[in-house]
Design a protein around this motif. Sequence first.
Motif: not given
Length: 119
Positions: A6-7, A9, A11, A17, A21, A25
């Motif tokens: 996520l970092w 990408e 976001c 998301v 993703m 999750w």
Amino acid sequence: MIMQRLWIEQCSWDEEVSQEMQQLWLSFANTLPLLNRLQVPRWIFTNDPVFHEIHVFSDASERVYGAYLYIRSVDKSRVESIKPTTIPGLELLAALLAVTLCTKVLSSLSSFADSGVTQ
């Protein structure tokens, strides 16, 4: 590792998301209850120990690092001898985690410290 992705990408916290993703999750979250059923029945001390040993191992890769610990009790009948960082930096983090883990276990075994626990 999901957080790392996520970092990467970039976001933001209030951004929805991707479907991929979300699936990652949900897959992770659905397996968490299985940890409650995990049992490793072990008796780490012998009745007449000569000494105790604590063995700590650590390792790292570009994506994760970790540590684990074994306690060995020897009796008389058995004697046997997200910022990018470098792999050496990650190895140091894993070693620090190993030392921290060992310190916590040693403190929880303080009643056995006088009976020959070696570091």
